[in-house]
Design a protein around this motif. Structure first.
Motif, PDB file in Angstrom:
ATOM      1  N   LEU A  24     -11.578  -2.500  -0.840  1.00  7.06           N
ATOM      2  CA  LEU A  24     -10.299  -2.939  -1.378  1.00  7.06           C
ATOM      3  C   LEU A  24     -10.009  -4.340  -0.846  1.00  7.06           C
ATOM      4  N   GLY A  25      -9.071  -5.046  -1.496  1.00  5.00           N
ATOM      5  CA  GLY A  25      -8.708  -6.374  -1.023  1.00  5.00           C
ATOM      6  C   GLY A  25      -7.427  -6.853  -1.660  1.00  5.00           C
ATOM      7  N   THR A  26      -6.810  -7.869  -1.054  1.00  4.28           N
ATOM      8  CA  THR A  26      -5.515  -8.346  -1.543  1.00  4.28           C
ATOM      9  C   THR A  26      -5.643  -9.141  -2.836  1.00  4.28           C
ATOM     10  N   LYS A  27      -6.817  -9.706  -3.130  1.00  5.40           N
ATOM     11  CA  LYS A  27      -7.000 -10.440  -4.385  1.00  5.40           C
ATOM     12  C   LYS A  27      -7.566  -9.570  -5.491  1.00  5.40           C
ATOM     13  N   THR A  28      -8.379  -8.613  -5.123  1.00 10.54           N
ATOM     14  CA  THR A  28      -9.060  -7.781  -6.112  1.00 10.54           C
ATOM     15  C   THR A  28      -8.238  -6.574  -6.554  1.00 10.54           C
ATOM     16  N   HIS A  29      -7.207  -6.226  -5.784  1.00  6.77           N
ATOM     17  CA  HIS A  29      -6.415  -5.037  -6.093  1.00  6.77           C
ATOM     18  C   HIS A  29      -4.928  -5.340  -5.902  1.00  6.77           C
ATOM     19  N   ASN A  30      -4.099  -4.688  -6.711  1.00  8.51           N
ATOM     20  CA  ASN A  30      -2.646  -4.773  -6.560  1.00  8.51           C
ATOM     21  C   ASN A  30      -2.231  -3.657  -5.605  1.00  8.51           C
ATOM     22  N   LEU A  31      -2.280  -3.952  -4.318  1.00  6.61           N
ATOM     23  CA  LEU A  31      -2.067  -2.909  -3.314  1.00  6.61           C
ATOM     24  C   LEU A  31      -0.643  -2.341  -3.335  1.00  6.61           C
ATOM     25  N   PRO A  32       0.418  -3.152  -3.551  1.00  5.04           N
ATOM     26  CA  PRO A  32       1.751  -2.546  -3.649  1.00  5.04           C
ATOM     27  C   PRO A  32       1.875  -1.556  -4.809  1.00  5.04           C
ATOM     28  N   ALA A  33       1.255  -1.883  -5.947  1.00  7.97           N
ATOM     29  CA  ALA A  33       1.319  -0.978  -7.101  1.00  7.97           C
ATOM     30  C   ALA A  33       0.513   0.289  -6.855  1.00  7.97           C
ATOM     31  N   MET A  34      -0.609   0.152  -6.161  1.00  4.87           N
ATOM     32  CA  MET A  34      -1.482   1.297  -5.923  1.00  4.87           C
ATOM     33  C   MET A  34      -0.980   2.217  -4.807  1.00  4.87           C
ATOM     34  N   PHE A  35      -0.344   1.628  -3.782  1.00  2.04           N
ATOM     35  CA  PHE A  35      -0.053   2.408  -2.581  1.00  2.04           C
ATOM     36  C   PHE A  35       1.378   2.271  -2.067  1.00  2.04           C
ATOM     37  N   GLY A  36       2.220   1.525  -2.725  1.00  2.00           N
ATOM     38  CA  GLY A  36       3.551   1.233  -2.197  1.00  2.00           C
ATOM     39  C   GLY A  36       4.427   2.436  -1.974  1.00  2.00           C
ATOM     40  N   ASP A  37       4.174   3.544  -2.690  1.00  2.00           N
ATOM     41  CA  ASP A  37       5.008   4.737  -2.554  1.00  2.00           C
ATOM     42  C   ASP A  37       4.395   5.789  -1.626  1.00  2.00           C
ATOM     43  N   ILE A  38       3.350   5.435  -0.903  1.00  2.00           N
ATOM     44  CA  ILE A  38       2.734   6.388   0.021  1.00  2.00           C
ATOM     45  C   ILE A  38       3.675   6.646   1.202  1.00  2.00           C
ATOM     46  N   LYS A 109      -3.671  -2.269   7.696  1.00  2.00           N
ATOM     47  CA  LYS A 109      -3.487  -3.499   6.905  1.00  2.00           C
ATOM     48  C   LYS A 109      -3.190  -3.161   5.448  1.00  2.00           C
ATOM     49  N   LEU A 110      -3.834  -2.133   4.920  1.00  2.00           N
ATOM     50  CA  LEU A 110      -3.572  -1.699   3.547  1.00  2.00           C
ATOM     51  C   LEU A 110      -2.106  -1.303   3.373  1.00  2.00           C
ATOM     52  N   LEU A 111      -1.598  -0.481   4.288  1.00  2.00           N
ATOM     53  CA  LEU A 111      -0.199  -0.046   4.205  1.00  2.00           C
ATOM     54  C   LEU A 111       0.756  -1.219   4.371  1.00  2.00           C
ATOM     55  N   HIS A 112       0.387  -2.169   5.221  1.00  2.00           N
ATOM     56  CA  HIS A 112       1.206  -3.378   5.410  1.00  2.00           C
ATOM     57  C   HIS A 112       1.248  -4.216   4.134  1.00  2.00           C
ATOM     58  N   HIS A 113       0.089  -4.474   3.544  1.00  2.00           N
ATOM     59  CA  HIS A 113       0.034  -5.283   2.325  1.00  2.00           C
ATOM     60  C   HIS A 113       0.729  -4.580   1.160  1.00  2.00           C
ATOM     61  N   ALA A 114       0.693  -3.242   1.167  1.00  2.00           N
ATOM     62  CA  ALA A 114       1.337  -2.474   0.095  1.00  2.00           C
ATOM     63  C   ALA A 114       2.843  -2.360   0.295  1.00  2.00           C
ATOM     64  N   LYS A 115       3.348  -2.886   1.434  1.00  2.00           N
ATOM     65  CA  LYS A 115       4.776  -2.860   1.764  1.00  2.00           C
ATOM     66  C   LYS A 115       5.309  -1.432   1.899  1.00  2.00           C
ATOM     67  N   CYS A 116       4.487  -0.543   2.450  1.00  2.00           N
ATOM     68  CA  CYS A 116       4.908   0.837   2.678  1.00  2.00           C
ATOM     69  C   CYS A 116       5.913   0.900   3.825  1.00  2.00           C
ATOM     70  N   ARG A 117       6.802   1.881   3.760  1.00  2.00           N
ATOM     71  CA  ARG A 117       7.798   2.088   4.803  1.00  2.00           C
ATOM     72  C   ARG A 117       7.857   3.563   5.162  1.00  2.00           C
ATOM     73  N   ASP A 118       8.263   3.808   6.418  1.00  2.00           N
ATOM     74  CA  ASP A 118       8.487   5.180   6.889  1.00  2.00           C
ATOM     75  C   ASP A 118       7.275   6.077   6.645  1.00  2.00           C
ATOM     76  N   VAL A 119       6.116   5.590   7.039  1.00  2.00           N
ATOM     77  CA  VAL A 119       4.878   6.342   6.822  1.00  2.00           C
ATOM     78  C   VAL A 119       4.598   7.243   8.018  1.00  2.00           C
ATOM     79  N   THR A 120       4.231   8.485   7.723  1.00  2.00           N
ATOM     80  CA  THR A 120       3.794   9.439   8.735  1.00  2.00           C
ATOM     81  C   THR A 120       2.293   9.644   8.572  1.00  2.00           C
ATOM     82  N   ILE A 121       1.549   9.550   9.664  1.00  2.00           N
ATOM     83  CA  ILE A 121       0.105   9.729   9.605  1.00  2.00           C
ATOM     84  C   ILE A 121      -0.297  10.889  10.524  1.00  2.00           C
ATOM     85  N   ILE A 122      -1.098  11.786   9.991  1.00  2.00           N
ATOM     86  CA  ILE A 122      -1.506  12.974  10.733  1.00  2.00           C
ATOM     87  C   ILE A 122      -3.024  13.098  10.689  1.00  2.00           C
TER      88      ILE A 122
END
Length: 258
Positions: A24-38, A109-122
């Motif tokens: 994945l990458g910031t130029k090749t993929h729209n990371l906010p659209a793909m992952f912003g709601d995670i 970095k993916l979650l940061h570029h996607a502008k995700c908030r309040d993420v829980t990781i398990i």
């Protein structure tokens, strides 16, 4: 809670951020659209297990379809596998500290570029138990190293950097409360010891090398138990350190096989 943080000032000056091992990458993929709601990320060692987990979450969340056709978002790479089911991301991390560390750097970095908030990781995985019933699940309150200390030591250039490995205690208690609704397996909170090796590092007598006696092994494991250790695996210290530094609400839950 809040945004996912990166602690790297060099990222701002980069024209493109390539997440090499996720394909994945910031130029090749729209990371906010793909992952912003995670909102939830679950990580585990095996690609097959994480695919099965994504399919399970697909059914549990009542998403359209049967979930059998979930696709690997990282199919262009043979390092890790990634699947999503609604707001849940399921990713493999391989075995050991180096493998999960590489994945976590790129995931954060993916979650940061996607502008995700309040993420829980398990982290969900398997481990060796210590003085507990086979089939138990250990929820980690603190990840410790082979000396039973809550620290992760990372060599950066020629310096040894020591980072804290405390995990989110409120999340641990919340997961323990959830476990009471499931009577299939006993669940407890305890320390998780993280080693750099599956054989000698965990006191096994059946590796290609063994430099200690069975008596020395048992004495060490007794000291580990007395220090609060209830399971042993190979990823929790770096997992806890990176989650804590980057603003991720993190927890580790491991199924005890032996």
């Amino acid at each position: 809670s809040g945004p996912v943080l990166v602690k790297n000032p060099h990222l701002d000056s980069m024209e493109e951020d390539v997440l090499y091992h996720l394909d994945l990458g910031t130029k090749t993929h729209n990371l906010p659209a793909m992952f912003g709601d995670i909102k939830f990320v679950c990580v585990g060692g095996s690609p097959k297990r994480m695919k099965a987990f994504a399919q399970f979450m697909h059914r549990l969340l009542g998403l359209a379809g049967d979930g059998e056709d979930v696709t690997d978002i990282c199919a262009g790479s043979d390092r890790y596998a990634m699947y999503r089911a609604g707001p849940v991301l399921s990713i493999s991390h391989g075995m050991g500290i180096p493998s999960i560390s590489i994945m976590l750097h790129e995931l954060i970095k993916l979650l940061h570029h996607a502008k995700c908030r309040d993420v829980t990781i398990i982290r969900i995985g398997t481990s060796g138990g210590l003085g507990i019933e086979a089939g138990s699940v250990v929820i980690t309150d603190m990840a410790v190293d082979s000396s039973f200390q809550p620290r992760f030591e990372q060599v950066v250039l020629d310096d040894v950097v020591v980072r804290s490995t405390k995990l989110d205690k409120d999340l641990a208690e919340e997961l323990l409360a959830c476990s009471r609704e499931i009577a299939d397996f006993p669940t407890l909170i305890g320390h998780t010891m993280c080693t750099y090796d599956f054989y000698e590092g965990q006191g096994r007598l059946d590796g290609a090398l063994c430099s200690f006696s069975s008596e020395k092994k048992l004495e060490y494991l007794r000291r580990a138990y007395d220090a609060g250790v209830r399971n042993i695996e190979m990823e929790s210290t770096v997992f806890a350190a990176l989650c804590g530094l980057c603003g991720l609400k993190g927890e580790s839950c491991c199924f005890h096989l032996l």
